[in-house]
Design a protein around this motif. Sequence first.
Motif, PDB file in Angstrom:
ATOM      1  N   GLY A  78       0.792  -1.230   0.000  1.00 35.63           N
ATOM      2  CA  GLY A  78       0.000   0.000   0.000  1.00 35.63           C
ATOM      3  C   GLY A  78       0.820   1.275   0.000  1.00 35.63           C
ATOM      4  O   GLY A  78       0.456   2.266  -0.630  1.00 35.63           O
ATOM      5  N   GLY A  79       1.944   1.268   0.744  1.00 33.49           N
ATOM      6  CA  GLY A  79       2.828   2.427   0.783  1.00 33.49           C
ATOM      7  C   GLY A  79       2.164   3.690   1.290  1.00 33.49           C
ATOM      8  O   GLY A  79       1.395   3.681   2.251  1.00 33.49           O
ATOM      9  N   HIS A  98       2.888  12.243  13.044  1.00 35.89           N
ATOM     10  CA  HIS A  98       3.283  10.947  13.585  1.00 35.89           C
ATOM     11  C   HIS A  98       4.077  10.140  12.557  1.00 35.89           C
ATOM     12  O   HIS A  98       5.128   9.568  12.861  1.00 35.89           O
ATOM     13  CB  HIS A  98       2.051  10.136  14.012  1.00 35.89           C
ATOM     14  CG  HIS A  98       1.285  10.742  15.144  1.00 35.89           C
ATOM     15  ND1 HIS A  98       0.181  11.530  14.948  1.00 35.89           N
ATOM     16  CD2 HIS A  98       1.462  10.687  16.485  1.00 35.89           C
ATOM     17  CE1 HIS A  98      -0.302  11.922  16.111  1.00 35.89           C
ATOM     18  NE2 HIS A  98       0.466  11.434  17.064  1.00 35.89           N
ATOM     19  N   VAL A  99       3.553  10.100  11.336  1.00 33.82           N
ATOM     20  CA  VAL A  99       4.195   9.311  10.281  1.00 33.82           C
ATOM     21  C   VAL A  99       5.562   9.903   9.921  1.00 33.82           C
ATOM     22  O   VAL A  99       6.541   9.164   9.767  1.00 33.82           O
ATOM     23  CB  VAL A  99       3.285   9.240   9.038  1.00 33.82           C
ATOM     24  CG1 VAL A  99       4.010   8.536   7.889  1.00 33.82           C
ATOM     25  CG2 VAL A  99       1.987   8.514   9.364  1.00 33.82           C
ATOM     26  N   ALA A 100       5.633  11.233   9.810  1.00 33.10           N
ATOM     27  CA  ALA A 100       6.905  11.867   9.466  1.00 33.10           C
ATOM     28  C   ALA A 100       7.959  11.627  10.534  1.00 33.10           C
ATOM     29  O   ALA A 100       9.129  11.340  10.217  1.00 33.10           O
ATOM     30  CB  ALA A 100       6.691  13.377   9.273  1.00 33.10           C
ATOM     31  N   SER A 101       7.557  11.722  11.801  1.00 29.68           N
ATOM     32  CA  SER A 101       8.494  11.469  12.899  1.00 29.68           C
ATOM     33  C   SER A 101       8.984  10.026  12.889  1.00 29.68           C
ATOM     34  O   SER A 101      10.177   9.749  13.080  1.00 29.68           O
ATOM     35  CB  SER A 101       7.813  11.792  14.234  1.00 29.68           C
ATOM     36  OG  SER A 101       8.653  11.487  15.323  1.00 29.68           O
ATOM     37  N   ALA A 102       8.064   9.089  12.652  1.00 32.74           N
ATOM     38  CA  ALA A 102       8.441   7.681  12.601  1.00 32.74           C
ATOM     39  C   ALA A 102       9.363   7.397  11.413  1.00 32.74           C
ATOM     40  O   ALA A 102      10.318   6.623  11.528  1.00 32.74           O
ATOM     41  CB  ALA A 102       7.185   6.818  12.502  1.00 32.74           C
ATOM     42  N   GLU A 103       9.103   8.024  10.274  1.00 30.13           N
ATOM     43  CA  GLU A 103       9.958   7.831   9.098  1.00 30.13           C
ATOM     44  C   GLU A 103      11.376   8.305   9.371  1.00 30.13           C
ATOM     45  O   GLU A 103      12.349   7.642   8.991  1.00 30.13           O
ATOM     46  CB  GLU A 103       9.375   8.569   7.898  1.00 30.13           C
ATOM     47  CG  GLU A 103       8.179   7.870   7.263  1.00 30.13           C
ATOM     48  CD  GLU A 103       7.694   8.607   6.021  1.00 30.13           C
ATOM     49  OE1 GLU A 103       8.106   9.764   5.819  1.00 30.13           O
ATOM     50  OE2 GLU A 103       6.894   8.018   5.274  1.00 30.13           O
ATOM     51  N   ARG A 104      11.510   9.457  10.021  1.00 26.31           N
ATOM     52  CA  ARG A 104      12.852   9.970  10.351  1.00 26.31           C
ATOM     53  C   ARG A 104      13.592   8.986  11.253  1.00 26.31           C
ATOM     54  O   ARG A 104      14.787   8.735  11.066  1.00 26.31           O
ATOM     55  CB  ARG A 104      12.734  11.345  11.035  1.00 26.31           C
ATOM     56  CG  ARG A 104      12.348  12.470  10.087  1.00 26.31           C
ATOM     57  CD  ARG A 104      12.588  13.830  10.734  1.00 26.31           C
ATOM     58  NE  ARG A 104      11.767  14.024  11.932  1.00 26.31           N
ATOM     59  CZ  ARG A 104      10.543  14.538  11.907  1.00 26.31           C
ATOM     60  NH1 ARG A 104       9.990  14.896  10.749  1.00 26.31           N
ATOM     61  NH2 ARG A 104       9.866  14.707  13.028  1.00 26.31           N
ATOM     62  N   MET A 105      12.871   8.428  12.226  1.00 25.77           N
ATOM     63  CA  MET A 105      13.504   7.465  13.119  1.00 25.77           C
ATOM     64  C   MET A 105      13.917   6.199  12.372  1.00 25.77           C
ATOM     65  O   MET A 105      14.992   5.646  12.610  1.00 25.77           O
ATOM     66  CB  MET A 105      12.549   7.115  14.273  1.00 25.77           C
ATOM     67  CG  MET A 105      13.125   6.135  15.277  1.00 25.77           C
ATOM     68  SD  MET A 105      12.036   5.860  16.693  1.00 25.77           S
ATOM     69  CE  MET A 105      12.123   7.476  17.489  1.00 25.77           C
ATOM     70  N   LEU A 130       5.135   0.730   8.236  1.00 26.35           N
ATOM     71  CA  LEU A 130       6.125   1.732   7.839  1.00 26.35           C
ATOM     72  C   LEU A 130       7.390   1.069   7.302  1.00 26.35           C
ATOM     73  O   LEU A 130       7.955   1.519   6.304  1.00 26.35           O
ATOM     74  CB  LEU A 130       6.463   2.628   9.033  1.00 26.35           C
ATOM     75  CG  LEU A 130       7.246   3.906   8.721  1.00 26.35           C
ATOM     76  CD1 LEU A 130       6.506   4.754   7.697  1.00 26.35           C
ATOM     77  CD2 LEU A 130       7.471   4.704   9.993  1.00 26.35           C
ATOM     78  N   ALA A 131       7.841  -0.007   7.953  1.00 22.55           N
ATOM     79  CA  ALA A 131       9.024  -0.721   7.469  1.00 22.55           C
ATOM     80  C   ALA A 131       8.777  -1.270   6.068  1.00 22.55           C
ATOM     81  O   ALA A 131       9.668  -1.243   5.206  1.00 22.55           O
ATOM     82  CB  ALA A 131       9.381  -1.854   8.428  1.00 22.55           C
ATOM     83  N   GLY A 132       7.557  -1.750   5.818  1.00 22.25           N
ATOM     84  CA  GLY A 132       7.232  -2.254   4.483  1.00 22.25           C
ATOM     85  C   GLY A 132       7.192  -1.163   3.445  1.00 22.25           C
ATOM     86  O   GLY A 132       7.713  -1.321   2.333  1.00 22.25           O
ATOM     87  N   SER A 133       6.591  -0.019   3.790  1.00 28.01           N
ATOM     88  CA  SER A 133       6.496   1.080   2.829  1.00 28.01           C
ATOM     89  C   SER A 133       7.853   1.680   2.506  1.00 28.01           C
ATOM     90  O   SER A 133       8.058   2.225   1.422  1.00 28.01           O
ATOM     91  CB  SER A 133       5.553   2.161   3.362  1.00 28.01           C
ATOM     92  OG  SER A 133       6.123   2.826   4.489  1.00 28.01           O
ATOM     93  N   LEU A 134       8.800   1.571   3.456  1.00 25.88           N
ATOM     94  CA  LEU A 134      10.156   2.098   3.235  1.00 25.88           C
ATOM     95  C   LEU A 134      11.079   1.038   2.639  1.00 25.88           C
ATOM     96  O   LEU A 134      12.283   1.277   2.508  1.00 25.88           O
ATOM     97  CB  LEU A 134      10.738   2.607   4.561  1.00 25.88           C
ATOM     98  CG  LEU A 134      10.021   3.812   5.191  1.00 25.88           C
ATOM     99  CD1 LEU A 134      10.629   4.147   6.545  1.00 25.88           C
ATOM    100  CD2 LEU A 134      10.081   5.024   4.266  1.00 25.88           C
TER     101      LEU A 134
END
Length: 215
Positions: A78-79, A98-105, A130-134
């Motif tokens: 889904g991404g 929330h999503v942006a903060s998690a992506e940075r981490m 998030l790990a899957g989308s990245l």
Amino acid sequence: MNIDHVLEAIPPLSVYLLVGLVVMVESLGIPLPGEIVLVSAALLASSHSGLNPVWIGVLASAGAIVGDSIGYLIGRKGGKRLFAWAGRKFPKHFGPDHVASAERMFHKRGMWAVFFGRFVAVLRILAGPLAGSLNMHYPRFLIANALGGIIWAGGTTALIYYLGVVADKWLKGFQWAGLGAALVIGVVVTLVLKKRMARNATSSSQSEEKNDAVA
């Protein structure tokens, strides 16, 4: 009706399955109170002979690992569209900040973000998708996911269970101590009252004798 009452009303096998299911669903990206259910079940096991804390920890660990893996696959397929939809449905959990903060981490920490994300409420929901989308390499994700899930679920269960056992023993001891103290206080108060009543009776009789002598 709170979670404790719900868990007490169902058979032990159903408690194990419920814990595993709720943790799994939360881990795949749907905001459910997985940690609350796990803690409630572990605490109930400390005073319920029919519940085995080992099985609670095992089912919670399995639910965490399987749920995160399903969440990883959903995120891989889904991404960004998935998070855009989730942000509209669950803004408190999947909002842009929330999503942006998690992506940075995740970009900064990689596997460690997956591992430690298991111990943080919001990241616990976001970790798999998030790990899957990245496009994190799945074997690396699986290692961090499994270690985090086992330590989080097993550690939480063991800690809460033993705290519950200690608290139960302490409360039982406190109840006996309180009963003993109440008995001692009751005896002392009774003796004091008897002495006062005897003194009052003596004083009254002496006063009556004086009055008779004067008359």
